[in-house]
Enzyme design. Structure first.
Site, PDB file in Angstrom:
ATOM      1  N   MET A 146      85.841 -42.888  -3.502  1.00  0.00           N
ATOM      2  CA  MET A 146      85.040 -43.467  -2.605  1.00  0.00           C
ATOM      3  C   MET A 146      84.923 -44.833  -2.676  1.00  0.00           C
ATOM      4  O   MET A 146      85.608 -45.596  -3.455  1.00  0.00           O
ATOM      5  CB  MET A 146      83.650 -42.688  -2.801  1.00  0.00           C
ATOM      6  CG  MET A 146      83.495 -41.290  -2.328  1.00  0.00           C
ATOM      7  SD  MET A 146      81.997 -40.440  -2.643  1.00  0.00           S
ATOM      8  CE  MET A 146      81.785 -40.441  -4.501  1.00  0.00           C
ATOM      9  N   GLY A 198      87.683 -43.706  -8.048  1.00  0.00           N
ATOM     10  CA  GLY A 198      88.472 -44.290  -6.872  1.00  0.00           C
ATOM     11  C   GLY A 198      88.421 -43.857  -5.667  1.00  0.00           C
ATOM     12  O   GLY A 198      89.237 -44.058  -4.912  1.00  0.00           O
ATOM     13  N   ARG A 218      79.848 -43.847 -18.463  1.00  0.00           N
ATOM     14  CA  ARG A 218      79.976 -42.261 -18.094  1.00  0.00           C
ATOM     15  C   ARG A 218      81.015 -41.786 -19.303  1.00  0.00           C
ATOM     16  O   ARG A 218      81.666 -42.285 -20.076  1.00  0.00           O
ATOM     17  CB  ARG A 218      80.626 -42.211 -16.921  1.00  0.00           C
ATOM     18  CG  ARG A 218      82.181 -42.757 -16.619  1.00  0.00           C
ATOM     19  CD  ARG A 218      82.643 -42.633 -15.332  1.00  0.00           C
ATOM     20  NE  ARG A 218      83.837 -43.322 -15.279  1.00  0.00           N
ATOM     21  CZ  ARG A 218      84.572 -43.632 -13.881  1.00  0.00           C
ATOM     22  NH1 ARG A 218      83.860 -43.565 -12.877  1.00  0.00           N
ATOM     23  NH2 ARG A 218      85.568 -44.423 -13.837  1.00  0.00           N
ATOM     24  N   ARG A 263     101.849  -0.108 -20.062  1.00  0.00           N
ATOM     25  CA  ARG A 263     101.765   0.769 -18.824  1.00  0.00           C
ATOM     26  C   ARG A 263     102.958   1.349 -18.315  1.00  0.00           C
ATOM     27  O   ARG A 263     104.116   0.753 -18.373  1.00  0.00           O
ATOM     28  CB  ARG A 263     101.328  -0.742 -17.788  1.00  0.00           C
ATOM     29  CG  ARG A 263     101.069   0.039 -16.485  1.00  0.00           C
ATOM     30  CD  ARG A 263     100.662  -0.943 -15.393  1.00  0.00           C
ATOM     31  NE  ARG A 263     101.785  -2.020 -15.101  1.00  0.00           N
ATOM     32  CZ  ARG A 263     101.905  -2.861 -14.226  1.00  0.00           C
ATOM     33  NH1 ARG A 263     100.628  -3.437 -13.735  1.00  0.00           N
ATOM     34  NH2 ARG A 263     103.008  -3.397 -13.790  1.00  0.00           N
ATOM     35  N   ARG A 310      77.776 -49.081  -4.388  1.00  0.00           N
ATOM     36  CA  ARG A 310      78.985 -48.437  -5.046  1.00  0.00           C
ATOM     37  C   ARG A 310      78.588 -46.789  -4.744  1.00  0.00           C
ATOM     38  O   ARG A 310      77.362 -46.638  -4.728  1.00  0.00           O
ATOM     39  CB  ARG A 310      79.029 -48.645  -6.247  1.00  0.00           C
ATOM     40  CG  ARG A 310      80.005 -49.859  -6.415  1.00  0.00           C
ATOM     41  CD  ARG A 310      80.111 -50.179  -8.217  1.00  0.00           C
ATOM     42  NE  ARG A 310      80.977 -51.108  -8.689  1.00  0.00           N
ATOM     43  CZ  ARG A 310      80.487 -52.342  -8.878  1.00  0.00           C
ATOM     44  NH1 ARG A 310      79.173 -52.511  -8.753  1.00  0.00           N
ATOM     45  NH2 ARG A 310      81.241 -53.338  -9.258  1.00  0.00           N
ATOM     46  N   THR A 318      92.826  -6.757 -12.296  1.00  0.00           N
ATOM     47  CA  THR A 318      91.906  -7.378 -11.294  1.00  0.00           C
ATOM     48  C   THR A 318      92.818  -7.688 -10.083  1.00  0.00           C
ATOM     49  O   THR A 318      92.295  -8.423  -9.020  1.00  0.00           O
ATOM     50  CB  THR A 318      91.034  -8.531 -12.066  1.00  0.00           C
ATOM     51  OG1 THR A 318      91.834  -9.229 -12.749  1.00  0.00           O
ATOM     52  CG2 THR A 318      90.089  -7.867 -12.983  1.00  0.00           C
ATOM     53  N   ASN A 319      94.125  -7.685 -10.188  1.00  0.00           N
ATOM     54  CA  ASN A 319      94.737  -8.338  -9.335  1.00  0.00           C
ATOM     55  C   ASN A 319      94.876  -7.208  -8.030  1.00  0.00           C
ATOM     56  O   ASN A 319      94.644  -7.551  -6.966  1.00  0.00           O
ATOM     57  CB  ASN A 319      96.290  -8.563  -9.712  1.00  0.00           C
ATOM     58  CG  ASN A 319      96.487  -9.473 -10.755  1.00  0.00           C
ATOM     59  OD1 ASN A 319      95.543 -10.436 -10.991  1.00  0.00           O
ATOM     60  ND2 ASN A 319      97.614  -9.456 -11.447  1.00  0.00           N
ATOM     61  N   SER A 370      91.319  -0.566 -18.669  1.00  0.00           N
ATOM     62  CA  SER A 370      91.888  -1.922 -18.482  1.00  0.00           C
ATOM     63  C   SER A 370      92.053  -2.461 -16.896  1.00  0.00           C
ATOM     64  O   SER A 370      92.528  -1.807 -16.338  1.00  0.00           O
ATOM     65  CB  SER A 370      93.303  -2.294 -19.121  1.00  0.00           C
ATOM     66  OG  SER A 370      93.631  -3.553 -19.034  1.00  0.00           O
ATOM     67  N   TYR A 376      87.877  -7.350 -24.628  1.00  0.00           N
ATOM     68  CA  TYR A 376      88.938  -8.202 -24.712  1.00  0.00           C
ATOM     69  C   TYR A 376      89.384  -8.623 -23.121  1.00  0.00           C
ATOM     70  O   TYR A 376      89.173  -8.106 -22.265  1.00  0.00           O
ATOM     71  CB  TYR A 376      90.204  -7.708 -25.432  1.00  0.00           C
ATOM     72  CG  TYR A 376      91.026  -6.673 -24.781  1.00  0.00           C
ATOM     73  CD1 TYR A 376      91.895  -6.925 -23.752  1.00  0.00           C
ATOM     74  CD2 TYR A 376      90.461  -5.103 -25.021  1.00  0.00           C
ATOM     75  CE1 TYR A 376      92.542  -5.688 -23.317  1.00  0.00           C
ATOM     76  CE2 TYR A 376      91.343  -4.042 -24.435  1.00  0.00           C
ATOM     77  CZ  TYR A 376      92.177  -4.458 -23.581  1.00  0.00           C
ATOM     78  OH  TYR A 376      92.969  -3.493 -22.897  1.00  0.00           O
ATOM     79  N   GLU A 380      91.937  -0.227 -10.991  1.00  0.00           N
ATOM     80  CA  GLU A 380      92.524  -1.179 -10.147  1.00  0.00           C
ATOM     81  C   GLU A 380      92.085  -0.887  -8.576  1.00  0.00           C
ATOM     82  O   GLU A 380      92.670  -1.552  -7.636  1.00  0.00           O
ATOM     83  CB  GLU A 380      93.996  -1.650 -10.407  1.00  0.00           C
ATOM     84  CG  GLU A 380      94.775  -0.530 -10.363  1.00  0.00           C
ATOM     85  CD  GLU A 380      96.125  -0.882 -10.993  1.00  0.00           C
ATOM     86  OE1 GLU A 380      96.842  -1.758 -10.829  1.00  0.00           O
ATOM     87  OE2 GLU A 380      96.799   0.370 -11.954  1.00  0.00           O
ATOM     88  N   HIS A 387      94.709 -47.299 -11.671  1.00  0.00           N
ATOM     89  CA  HIS A 387      94.655 -45.953 -11.151  1.00  0.00           C
ATOM     90  C   HIS A 387      95.379 -44.746 -11.497  1.00  0.00           C
ATOM     91  O   HIS A 387      94.962 -43.726 -11.749  1.00  0.00           O
ATOM     92  CB  HIS A 387      94.718 -46.208  -9.363  1.00  0.00           C
ATOM     93  CG  HIS A 387      94.487 -44.931  -8.614  1.00  0.00           C
ATOM     94  ND1 HIS A 387      95.367 -44.409  -8.318  1.00  0.00           N
ATOM     95  CD2 HIS A 387      93.547 -44.421  -8.257  1.00  0.00           C
ATOM     96  CE1 HIS A 387      95.201 -43.286  -7.574  1.00  0.00           C
ATOM     97  NE2 HIS A 387      93.886 -43.120  -7.728  1.00  0.00           N
ATOM     98  N   CYS A 395      93.430  -7.022 -17.648  1.00  0.00           N
ATOM     99  CA  CYS A 395      94.770  -7.471 -17.907  1.00  0.00           C
ATOM    100  C   CYS A 395      95.334  -8.090 -16.686  1.00  0.00           C
ATOM    101  O   CYS A 395      96.740  -8.493 -16.615  1.00  0.00           O
ATOM    102  CB  CYS A 395      95.691  -6.386 -18.439  1.00  0.00           C
ATOM    103  SG  CYS A 395      95.816  -5.068 -17.233  1.00  0.00           S
ATOM    104  N   LYS A 418      76.457 -41.904 -12.090  1.00  0.00           N
ATOM    105  CA  LYS A 418      76.564 -43.669 -12.270  1.00  0.00           C
ATOM    106  C   LYS A 418      75.156 -44.051 -12.065  1.00  0.00           C
ATOM    107  O   LYS A 418      74.628 -44.744 -13.066  1.00  0.00           O
ATOM    108  CB  LYS A 418      77.191 -44.260 -11.246  1.00  0.00           C
ATOM    109  CG  LYS A 418      77.505 -45.743 -11.224  1.00  0.00           C
ATOM    110  CD  LYS A 418      78.466 -46.552 -10.219  1.00  0.00           C
ATOM    111  CE  LYS A 418      79.713 -46.129 -10.703  1.00  0.00           C
ATOM    112  NZ  LYS A 418      80.571 -46.628  -9.636  1.00  0.00           N
TER     113      LYS A 418
END
Length: 883
Positions: free
Chosen positions: A108, A106, A347, A626, A97, A775-776, A772, A859, A753, A463, A839, A27
């Site tokens: 703050m 809204g 803004r 897989r 403000r 990542t889990n 591949s 990918y 993995e 709001h 994946c 702001k």
């Protein structure tokens, strides 16, 4: 030299600029920028975000030099505006403000009309010539200051106003006269004294100090904290404070010129649809909070053309000037004081996903921005709004009423009437619609939990409307024909229909309709501007986008959304079908290899059929399948009823089924007998799956359909595991192709993995055609967190700042990311052409996609509905980090 904490703006000169938002907040930076480009802005000054940080570090004390800088800035404001702070005849009044570096609408606190006391109110009467206006301003100030600075309940003030209206026999605030407001002020001061134990402050600088501190304090109020957590805004940024000359939209008509006053909120384009029209609302004889509070119903901005044509024309010119300058859609606030227009804020406007796409595309066509900039204007996560079902226009559901279409999309859920209930019901798995007379910032948690929001009061810039649009939630606002009873927990519609808590309701935020029950929904499509922006993204990005799909339906949905292959087809999901699970259970419970093979022979044609359908949908695109990953006990019965059913099918006794099931159960199955370890122990299982894959591929090849199968062996931790299983797979594949007389191109690779696989990726790459990253599991094993149990303590870790994000939703780039980067370098170090992908769930997370682009993956693979999101995120990554 004292550090500079205060930046002045006013007249034609500002000390700040638009690019100083980190220091001045969004702001403050934009107020300075508007002054610098010649737009009328009431003079004021900005206290930097650094002061907020110091305030909290310094036991909530101001730093040395701040007070002197504030007093100096007030002097500049007085000179510019021709008024004096605390002057008994022509007082300078201020607004105070917040202003963080990113918009937090809204969340703050704000204080208006600061500087009024029993003496300066007389000066305001003298300078304005309007006694009623002056006392109305004074009561507003006491109410705001009492609530925001001293914590006196806002509703207690409202009760005094309601009592006064009843006493006078009137319905609206504007029907109260000067003497009424004077009496209300007296009662407000008594209430303030009763609840704070002190008199209302009369020294204007004491008032200002309290207001500035209150804005700093509001940075850490519960709703602001919740908003930052939902929008991933760091808690240590702090807020700036903007102190600005008050201009009055409630000053009424100038007795000499006949020109009126008013206030409004507008967007340079429609924030719901993106249409290039001036969009907004205003109220005559009102202050800014009246527009967004929903207390009075505002008029559309187009009506101002008739009411005040000169002001409307000036607004249109400012609209064009701001868009040309910022090259983006702007959200503006303005006040008209007796015919003179002032801009209070500009803004980048919050917008729906549909609007963001349309605005980006049209601004390219208008020559305002280029395609690369257009891509960066899209929030990939927000696109989720466009990728889920909407209400079928042919639905038979009864229309209960039509309000304002405040935020588009469809929401179906059970009615609740409080934000707390919305959160509680969501936590137990219920879909809910939050129905409120009007929402306030305190409702943000419930709005986030709800499928959609319904209000019976308020306009398109209320709001509820603004927050719902930002969240991508459907919202129907201002359904004034409906009446909510919080006590009875009911909503009554115009036709007499009464729905209670827990009843089903459907909202159509696109056209404002409220429908009884659960309406039918239809699937989305990528068309028009959305298709255009995705095509631009495809022309820019380097990462390919695949999908995780286990069924032909999911594969088709993903293809329709632009997927370039399947990065993960989980074969175990196919085993859970009702006609297959008994055969799988027979295979697992078999006493001998011969019995196991019989069951596998029955499963093979079923698996083959699955692969044929998926290959057919993908039409020559790569499909990574897989092999079986989960531990075998997951397929076995858990209840007495299921045990009995399995016993009957297998010919075993129930006791034998229980004994064998118990023998397979593991203390820590995620680290147990699963993935490639099953393939080593039971090679016949993987052989059957490979046979099914290649028989399906050969059959389709004979039909002229190209298939590129990629066999992925999971949970490899050593090169030797992959070497053995790769040799087995090649042997089966070559046998099938020789028998079919077909030669296929195919690849055999592994999921990376396990942390050890990353550390020895150079050895594993010698026997892999591709990696591949799963990542889990890599996150699970890298952190030592159980995915199933992490929910018990993860919220505490996030709240304490131990972790910035849930590492299962957005990749931990410092830790797990380094394992990925190491494996990439080691793998490509021995095999430069090694194909690399991901994946896990992170493949659809924009922040993670940027990381995968930077480390050089080929990918990412994600769920079907996140494919368009990934396409945009990948293009943004290329714009930011060209490769």
């Amino acid at each position: 030299m004292t550090q500079k904490y205060v930046y002045y703006f006013g007249g034609s000169k500002a000390e700040g600029r638009a690019d100083m938002r980190n220091l001045l907040g969004g702001k403050g930076a934009n107020l300075a920028e508007m002054v610098n480009i010649g737009i009328p802005v009431p003079a004021g000054f900005t206290i930097t975000t650094e002061v907020c940080t110091i305030y909290y570090q310094n036991n909530k004390q101001w730093p040395d030099g701040l007070e002197d800088q504030i007093r100096e800035a007030i002097g500049k404001v007085e000179a510019e505006m021709g008024k004096k702070f605390g002057d008994p005849h022509n007082p300078l009044l201020l607004s105070v403000r917040s202003g963080a570096r990113v918009s937090m609408p809204g969340m703050m606190d704000t204080i208006l009309n600061l500087g009024l006391n029993d003496t300066t109110v007389k000066g305001l009467i003298e300078s304005s010539g309007d006694e009623r206006f002056a006392w109305d301003c004074y009561r507003r100030f006491i109410q705001m200051y009492g609530d925001v600075v001293m914590g006196v309940d806002h509703d207690l003030f409202e009760e005094i106003i309601e009592a006064k209206k009843q006493e006078k026999g009137v319905r609206l605030d504007i029907e109260l006269n000067a003497d009424d407001w004077k009496d209300v002020v007296s009662k407000f001061k008594a209430l303030y004294r009763e609840h704070t134990g002190r008199d209302f402050p009369v020294d204007p600088f004491e008032q200002l100090r309290g207001a500035i501190n209150a804005v700093f304090e509001s940075w850490n109020n519960p709703r602001a904290i919740t908003y930052r957590e939902l929008n991933e805004i760091p808690h240590d940024w702090g807020t700036a404070v903007n102190v600005q000359t008050m201009v009055f939209g409630n000053m009424g008509v100038d007795p000499e010129t006949g020109k009126g006053s008013g206030t409004g909120v507008a967007f340079t384009r429609d924030p719901a649809t993106g249409e290039n029209v001036f969009y907004g609302e205003y109220l005559m004889n009102a202050q800014g909070e009246d527009v967004v509070a929903g207390i009075r119903t505002p008029s559309p901005i187009s009506a101002l053309k008739e009411e005040m044509p000169e002001v409307y024309e000036e607004l249109l010119q400012i609209r064009t000037k701001l868009e040309q300058h910022y090259k983006d859609m702007q959200d503006i606030e303005f006040t008209i004081q007796r015919g003179k227009l002032y801009m209070l804020q500009t803004r980048a406007g919050k917008r729906t996903a549909a609007a963001a796409v349309r605005i980006a595309v049209e601004m390219v066509k208008e020559g305002l921005i280029d395609k690369e900039t257009a891509i960066t204007r899209i929030d990939p996560a927000q696109l989720d709004q466009l990728l889920h079902p909407t209400i079928d226009p042919n639905t038979k559901a009864k229309v209960l009423g039509t309000g304002l279409p405040a935020s588009p999309g469809a929401g179906v859920g059970r009615i609740v009437f409080t934000a707390e209930d919305a959160e509680a019901w969501k936590a137990r798995g219920e879909k809910v619609i939050l129905a409120r007379t009007e929402t306030s910032p305190d409702d943000i948690g419930g709005m986030h939990a709800a499928e959609g929001v319904l209000t019976t009061r308020g306009g398109m810039t209320s709001h509820a409307a603004v927050v719902a649009r930002g969240m991508g939630k459907p919202c129907v606002a201002g359904l004034e024909s409906a009446k909510i009873s919080y006590e009875a927990k009911t909503i009554t519609f115009a036709d007499g229909t009464v729905l209670k808590e827990g009843d089903w309701l459907t909202l159509n935020g696109t056209n404002g309709q409220v429908l009884e029950g659960k309406a039918e929904l239809i699937e989305p499509e990528l068309t028009g501007d959305f298709a255009t922006i995705e095509e631009w993204a495809d022309s820019i990005r380097k990462l390919k986008i695949r999908t995780n799909a286990d069924t032909p339906h999911d594969a088709q949905v993903a293809r329709n959304f632009g997927a370039e292959g399947i990065g993960l087809c989980r074969t175990e999901h196919m085993f859970f079908a009702a006609d297959r699970i008994p055969v799988v259970q027979q295979m697992i419970l078999a006493d001998s290899a011969e019995e196991r093979q019989k069951a596998l022979d029955r499963l093979m044609p079923m698996q083959k059929g699955d692969f044929i359908e998926i290959f057919r949908v993908m039409k020559g695109l790569p499909v990574t399948i897989r092999l079986l990953d989960p531990p075998l006990h997951e397929f076995l019965p858990h209840t007495d009823k299921d045990v009995a059913a399995v016993a009957k099918i297998t010919g075993l006794s129930e006791a034998e089924v229980r004994t064998k099931s118990e023998a397979l159960r593991e203390a820590n199955p995620m680290l147990g007998h699963r993935g490639c370890r099953l393939g080593i122990t039971y090679p016949e299982i993987y052989d059957m799956q490979v046979r099914a894959i290649f028989e399906a591929a050969c059959e389709l090849a004979k039909e002229g359909i190209e298939v590129v199968p990629e066999v992925m062996i999971p949970l490899v931790g050593t090169a030797k595991e992959l070497e053995i299983l790769r040799a087995n797979a090649i042997k089966v594949a070559e046998e099938v192709m020789e028998k079919a007389g077909v030669k296929l191109q195919y690849h055999i690779g592994t999921m990376i993995e396990i942390p050890r696989a990353c550390l020895t990726a150079d050895e594993i790459a010698e026997v892999a055609d591709f990696f591949s990253f799963g990542t889990n599991d890599l996150t699970q094993m890298g952190f030592g967190f159980s995915r199933d149990d992490v929910g018990k303590f993860l919220p505490d870790y996030l709240e304490a700042g131990i972790l910035e994000k849930d590492p299962f939703q957005s990749l931990d780039q410092k830790g797990i990311g380094q394992l990925v980067d190491m494996a990439v370098k080691k793998g490509r170090g021995v095999k430069p052409e090694l194909k690399l992908g991901v994946c896990g769930e992170h493949g659809g997370d924009p922040a993670s996609i940027q990381f995968f682009h930077r480390v050089g993956l080929d990918y990412v693979s994600c769920s079907p509905y996140r494919v368009p999101i990934a396409r945009i995120a990948a293009a943004q990554a290329q714009v930011k980090f060209p490769r």
